[in-house]
Enzyme design. Structure first.
Site, PDB file in Angstrom:
ATOM      1  N   ILE A   1       0.725  -1.305  -0.222  1.00 27.20           N
ATOM      2  CA  ILE A   1       0.007  -0.013   0.035  1.00 27.20           C
ATOM      3  C   ILE A   1       0.872   1.252   0.133  1.00 27.20           C
TER       4      ILE A   1
ATOM      5  N   ILE B   1      11.869   1.508  12.339  1.00 25.88           N
ATOM      6  CA  ILE B   1      11.159   2.279  13.355  1.00 25.88           C
ATOM      7  C   ILE B   1      11.255   1.817  14.598  1.00 25.88           C
TER       8      ILE B   1
ATOM      9  N   GLU C   1       4.373  -5.151  10.445  1.00 25.48           N
ATOM     10  CA  GLU C   1       4.151  -6.527   9.963  1.00 25.48           C
ATOM     11  C   GLU C   1       2.854  -6.859   9.621  1.00 25.48           C
TER      12      GLU C   1
ATOM     13  N   THR D   1      -6.355  -1.494  10.341  1.00 20.27           N
ATOM     14  CA  THR D   1      -7.027  -2.538   9.504  1.00 20.27           C
ATOM     15  C   THR D   1      -8.542  -2.492  10.357  1.00 20.27           C
ATOM     16  N   ASP D   2      -9.509  -3.062   9.312  1.00 20.27           N
ATOM     17  CA  ASP D   2     -10.794  -3.335   9.770  1.00 20.27           C
ATOM     18  C   ASP D   2     -10.639  -4.598  11.016  1.00 20.27           C
ATOM     19  N   GLU D   3      -9.584  -5.168  10.818  1.00 17.75           N
ATOM     20  CA  GLU D   3      -9.424  -6.546  11.662  1.00 17.75           C
ATOM     21  C   GLU D   3      -9.426  -6.373  13.306  1.00 17.75           C
TER      22      GLU D   3
ATOM     23  N   TYR E   1      -1.729 -10.581  14.648  1.00 18.85           N
ATOM     24  CA  TYR E   1      -1.666  -9.288  13.923  1.00 18.85           C
ATOM     25  C   TYR E   1      -2.679  -8.265  14.178  1.00 18.85           C
TER      26      TYR E   1
ATOM     27  N   LYS F   1      -2.067  -4.493  15.920  1.00 15.15           N
ATOM     28  CA  LYS F   1      -2.899  -3.267  15.107  1.00 15.15           C
ATOM     29  C   LYS F   1      -3.823  -2.507  15.886  1.00 15.15           C
TER      30      LYS F   1
ATOM     31  N   ASN G   1      -7.155  -4.999   0.992  1.00  9.86           N
ATOM     32  CA  ASN G   1      -6.625  -4.515  -0.463  1.00  9.86           C
ATOM     33  C   ASN G   1      -6.057  -5.685  -1.120  1.00  9.86           C
TER      34      ASN G   1
ATOM     35  N   LEU H   1      -3.949 -13.460  -0.221  1.00 11.48           N
ATOM     36  CA  LEU H   1      -4.870 -14.626  -1.167  1.00 11.48           C
ATOM     37  C   LEU H   1      -4.595 -14.311  -2.561  1.00 11.48           C
TER      38      LEU H   1
ATOM     39  N   TYR I   1      -8.367 -22.025   2.710  1.00 11.18           N
ATOM     40  CA  TYR I   1      -8.527 -22.435   3.907  1.00 11.18           C
ATOM     41  C   TYR I   1     -10.050 -23.103   4.542  1.00 11.18           C
TER      42      TYR I   1
ATOM     43  N   ASN J   1     -14.258 -16.551   0.112  1.00  7.05           N
ATOM     44  CA  ASN J   1     -12.961 -16.715  -0.599  1.00  7.05           C
ATOM     45  C   ASN J   1     -12.982 -17.575  -1.731  1.00  7.05           C
TER      46      ASN J   1
ATOM     47  N   ASP K   1      -7.818 -25.484   8.164  1.00  8.71           N
ATOM     48  CA  ASP K   1      -8.254 -23.885   8.176  1.00  8.71           C
ATOM     49  C   ASP K   1      -7.006 -23.364   9.059  1.00  8.71           C
TER      50      ASP K   1
HETATM   51  P1  NAD Z   1       3.434  -4.617   3.494  1.00 12.78           P
HETATM   52  O1  NAD Z   1       3.892  -5.741   4.361  1.00 12.78           O
HETATM   53  O2  NAD Z   1       3.207  -4.796   2.135  1.00 12.78           O
HETATM   54  O3  NAD Z   1       4.563  -3.453   3.894  1.00 12.78           O
HETATM   55  C1  NAD Z   1       4.918  -3.128   5.051  1.00 12.78           C
HETATM   56  C2  NAD Z   1       6.051  -2.187   4.650  1.00 12.78           C
HETATM   57  O4  NAD Z   1       6.652  -1.813   6.254  1.00 12.78           O
HETATM   58  C3  NAD Z   1       7.449  -2.759   4.011  1.00 12.78           C
HETATM   59  O5  NAD Z   1       7.807  -2.168   3.018  1.00 12.78           O
HETATM   60  C4  NAD Z   1       8.384  -3.222   5.302  1.00 12.78           C
HETATM   61  O6  NAD Z   1       9.546  -3.125   4.594  1.00 12.78           O
HETATM   62  C5  NAD Z   1       8.133  -1.779   6.278  1.00 12.78           C
HETATM   63  N1  NAD Z   1       8.532  -2.184   7.529  1.00 12.78           N
HETATM   64  C6  NAD Z   1       8.226  -3.523   8.185  1.00 12.78           C
HETATM   65  N2  NAD Z   1       8.852  -3.122   9.460  1.00 12.78           N
HETATM   66  C7  NAD Z   1       9.481  -2.272   9.644  1.00 12.78           C
HETATM   67  C8  NAD Z   1      10.332  -1.389  10.236  1.00 12.78           C
HETATM   68  N3  NAD Z   1      10.595  -1.964  11.491  1.00 12.78           N
HETATM   69  N4  NAD Z   1      10.823  -0.217  10.050  1.00 12.78           N
HETATM   70  C9  NAD Z   1      10.407   0.342   8.897  1.00 12.78           C
HETATM   71  N5  NAD Z   1       9.699  -0.096   7.901  1.00 12.78           N
HETATM   72  C10 NAD Z   1       9.412  -1.391   8.286  1.00 12.78           C
HETATM   73  O7  NAD Z   1       2.314  -4.034   3.864  1.00 12.78           O
HETATM   74  P2  NAD Z   1       0.753  -3.389   3.353  1.00 12.78           P
HETATM   75  O8  NAD Z   1       0.003  -4.491   3.183  1.00 12.78           O
HETATM   76  O9  NAD Z   1       1.202  -2.441   2.409  1.00 12.78           O
HETATM   77  O10 NAD Z   1       0.089  -2.684   4.631  1.00 12.78           O
HETATM   78  C11 NAD Z   1       0.601  -1.559   4.862  1.00 12.78           C
HETATM   79  C12 NAD Z   1      -0.121  -1.054   6.311  1.00 12.78           C
HETATM   80  O11 NAD Z   1      -1.605  -1.066   6.011  1.00 12.78           O
HETATM   81  C13 NAD Z   1       0.301  -1.780   7.363  1.00 12.78           C
HETATM   82  O12 NAD Z   1       0.039  -1.148   8.545  1.00 12.78           O
HETATM   83  C14 NAD Z   1      -1.116  -2.493   7.454  1.00 12.78           C
HETATM   84  O13 NAD Z   1      -1.254  -2.933   8.860  1.00 12.78           O
HETATM   85  C15 NAD Z   1      -2.276  -1.725   6.906  1.00 12.78           C
HETATM   86  N6  NAD Z   1      -3.294  -2.303   6.283  1.00 12.78           N
HETATM   87  C16 NAD Z   1      -3.051  -3.421   5.243  1.00 12.78           C
HETATM   88  C17 NAD Z   1      -4.214  -3.856   4.426  1.00 12.78           C
HETATM   89  C18 NAD Z   1      -4.024  -4.803   3.591  1.00 12.78           C
HETATM   90  O14 NAD Z   1      -4.938  -5.386   2.897  1.00 12.78           O
HETATM   91  N7  NAD Z   1      -2.763  -5.096   2.919  1.00 12.78           N
HETATM   92  C19 NAD Z   1      -5.502  -3.621   4.844  1.00 12.78           C
HETATM   93  C20 NAD Z   1      -5.720  -2.537   5.911  1.00 12.78           C
HETATM   94  C21 NAD Z   1      -4.712  -1.942   6.451  1.00 12.78           C
HETATM   95  P1  TYD Z   2      -5.126 -12.696   3.591  1.00 13.06           P
HETATM   96  O1  TYD Z   2      -4.849 -12.280   2.097  1.00 13.06           O
HETATM   97  O2  TYD Z   2      -4.179 -13.470   4.259  1.00 13.06           O
HETATM   98  O3  TYD Z   2      -5.690 -11.553   4.364  1.00 13.06           O
HETATM   99  P2  TYD Z   2      -6.549 -11.582   5.746  1.00 13.06           P
HETATM  100  O4  TYD Z   2      -6.175 -12.573   6.361  1.00 13.06           O
HETATM  101  O5  TYD Z   2      -5.860 -10.439   6.465  1.00 13.06           O
HETATM  102  O6  TYD Z   2      -7.918 -11.133   5.535  1.00 13.06           O
HETATM  103  O7  TYD Z   2      -6.342 -13.782   3.482  1.00 13.06           O
HETATM  104  C1  TYD Z   2      -7.629 -13.538   2.897  1.00 13.06           C
HETATM  105  C2  TYD Z   2      -8.482 -14.460   3.069  1.00 13.06           C
HETATM  106  O8  TYD Z   2      -8.173 -15.571   2.470  1.00 13.06           O
HETATM  107  C3  TYD Z   2      -8.527 -14.993   4.501  1.00 13.06           C
HETATM  108  O9  TYD Z   2      -9.846 -15.556   5.008  1.00 13.06           O
HETATM  109  C4  TYD Z   2      -7.734 -16.314   4.515  1.00 13.06           C
HETATM  110  C5  TYD Z   2      -7.752 -16.907   3.198  1.00 13.06           C
HETATM  111  N1  TYD Z   2      -6.595 -17.444   2.605  1.00 13.06           N
HETATM  112  C6  TYD Z   2      -6.558 -18.833   1.999  1.00 13.06           C
HETATM  113  O10 TYD Z   2      -7.829 -19.561   2.065  1.00 13.06           O
HETATM  114  N2  TYD Z   2      -5.744 -19.392   1.499  1.00 13.06           N
HETATM  115  C7  TYD Z   2      -4.406 -18.817   1.489  1.00 13.06           C
HETATM  116  O11 TYD Z   2      -3.515 -19.335   0.914  1.00 13.06           O
HETATM  117  C8  TYD Z   2      -4.410 -17.341   1.934  1.00 13.06           C
HETATM  118  C9  TYD Z   2      -3.014 -16.842   2.145  1.00 13.06           C
HETATM  119  C10 TYD Z   2      -5.372 -16.888   2.478  1.00 13.06           C
END
Ligand code: NAD
Ligand code: TYD
Length: 352
Positions: free
Chosen positions: A15, A63, A87, A133-135, A158, A162, A188, A198, A215, A257, A288
């Site tokens: 993101i 950080i 993470e 996150t909404d989680e 996780y 958050k 996202n 996924l 899963y 899913n 699962d």
């Molecule tokens: P990502 O795992 O793709 O990216 C995380 C980034 O943070 C990486 O570039 C990593 O190098 C950096 N990072 C990790 N540890 C670090 C540290 N100690 N110091 C500096 N940089 C560090 O994550 P993403 O999917 O892009 O998510 C970004 C943010 O959005 C996260 O905070 C996540 O919780 C939140 N978020 C993600 C989703 C999603 O669907 N991916 C949805 C809602 C919220």
């Molecule tokens: P994921 O992309 O890990 O996002 P989150 O757990 O944060 O929602 O998983 C999305 C959904 O897909 C979740 O219900 C778990 C499921 N999933 C699978 O069924 N198989 C997979 O290999 C992965 C990575 C996720």
């Protein structure tokens, strides 16, 4: 508009890289600083097109390293911070929770403290924005939606990390007056997502003719948002959101899913010129995820009413664009799935 220095943490991730690209182009009079440790999930290849832009700076930094963080903040004043570094993968948080507590909780507090020290009570035109996150809201049954009033009920390491970091951000607002804003977003998807999540994992497996691990019963439901639309929402909330508030962001786009994986299989068959049903034959139900949240769904009315934001990408179009990007960027995919990825993958899926 006055020039501004905006720090984006985690800007080399999925993101974060979309947000950096969006901000660098949209605000040429801002300097966009990307602070990233470049963990397995962070990759400067995600920003090759942005690197030559004169208003972009990259700082490699952790950080968790308070001294380096302080040195950066001593040297450079920031008007705003958008904090994404984290993470981010639930399955990894089950295999190794401690890194999530450290980066997501302690790392966030380190950044809050660096901002508080630098701004030293002079908060006019400053902003600390936490991307969450909404989680944090837990798991829904078949009906209902998460609103900004839904009590926190995180269930995975996780989401617990958050939720904790959201609470610290709010505490810094109430106790120290730090001008904060938080958004909680649904799942996202789009280009540059690490193929442990996924959708890109399934694309990778279809391309390499491996089983598609769904899963449990595949009925778990997620709300999906096109990442480019998330970046636009972050821009809006950063500039126009009310200080001290939380905004939910969602795609209004719920999928079970198994239905999503089937649609993706159709899209991939079309793009690869394979006969219908070829990719779906790889679907494989596996054990699962422990504590697997059943359903997430977002009510984003507040964001729509207050700031006029509304998502419009359809799932079919978004999946086509995503899949096409992974097909066109096979080197990227190859690169990020070599090395340590294999170890994670074996731990996660072996014997499942
Ligand atoms: P990502 O795992 O793709 O990216 C995380 C980034 O943070 C990486 O570039 C990593 O190098 C950096 N990072 C990790 N540890 C670090 C540290 N100690 N110091 C500096 N940089 C560090 O994550 P993403 O999917 O892009 O998510 C970004 C943010 O959005 C996260 O905070 C996540 O919780 C939140 N978020 C993600 C989703 C999603 O669907 N991916 C949805 C809602 C919220
Ligand atoms: P994921 O992309 O890990 O996002 P989150 O757990 O944060 O929602 O998983 C999305 C959904 O897909 C979740 O219900 C778990 C499921 N999933 C699978 O069924 N198989 C997979 O290999 C992965 C990575 C996720």
């Amino acid at each position: 508009m006055s020039p501004k220095n905006l720090l984006i943490s985690g800007g080399a991730g999925f993101i974060g890289s979309h947000l950096v690209r969006h901000m660098v182009h949209r605000y040429p009079h801002y300097t966009i600083w990307n602070l990233d440790k470049l963990t397995y999930a962070g990759n400067l290849e995600n920003l090759r097109d942005v690197e030559p832009m004169p208003n972009y700076r990259f700082v490699k930094g952790d950080i968790l390293d308070r001294d380096s963080l302080q040195a950066l903040f001593d040297q450079q004043p920031f008007d705003g911070i958008i904090h994404l570094a984290a993470e981010s993968h639930v399955d990894r948080s089950i295999l190794g929770p401690l890194a999530f507590v450290e980066t997501n909780v302690t790392g966030t507090v380190n950044l809050l403290e660096a901002a508080r020290r630098q701004w030293d009570g002079h908060f006019a035109d400053k902003r600390f924005y936490h991307i969450s996150t909404d989680e944090v809201y837990g798991s829904l049954g078949d009906t209902g939606f998460f609103t900004e009033q839904t009590p926190y009920d995180p269930r995975s390491p996780y989401s617990a990390s958050k939720a904790a970091s959201d609470h610290f951000v709010s505490a810094w607002h109430h106790t120290f007056g730090l001008p904060v804003v938080i958004s909680n977003c649904s799942n996202n998807y789009g280009p540059f997502q690490f193929p442990e999540k996924l959708i890109p994992l399934m694309i990778h497996h279809i391309l390499t003719d491996q089983p598609l691990p769904v899963y449990g019963d595949g009925q778990n439901t997620r709300d999906w948002l096109w990442v480019v639309e998330h970046a636009a929402a972050i821009d809006l909330i950063y500039h126009q959101g009310r200080t001290g508030e939380t905004y939910n962001i969602g795609g209004n786009n719920e999928w079970k899913n198994i239905d999503l994986v089937r649609l993706l299989c159709e899209v991939m068959d079309g793009l690869l010129g394979r006969s219908p049903g070829t990719s779906a034959r790889l679907i494989h139900f596996v054990r699962d995820r422990p504590g697997h949240d059943r359903r997430y769904a977002i009510d984003a009315t507040k964001l729509e009413k207050e700031l006029g934001w509304k998502p419009c990408m359809s799932m079919k179009e978004g999946l086509e664009q995503t899949a096409r990007w992974y097909l066109d960027n096979s080197e990227w995919l190859e690169h990020v799935t070599s090395g340590a990825y294999r170890t994670y993958y074996d731990q996660q899926y072996r014997g499942r």
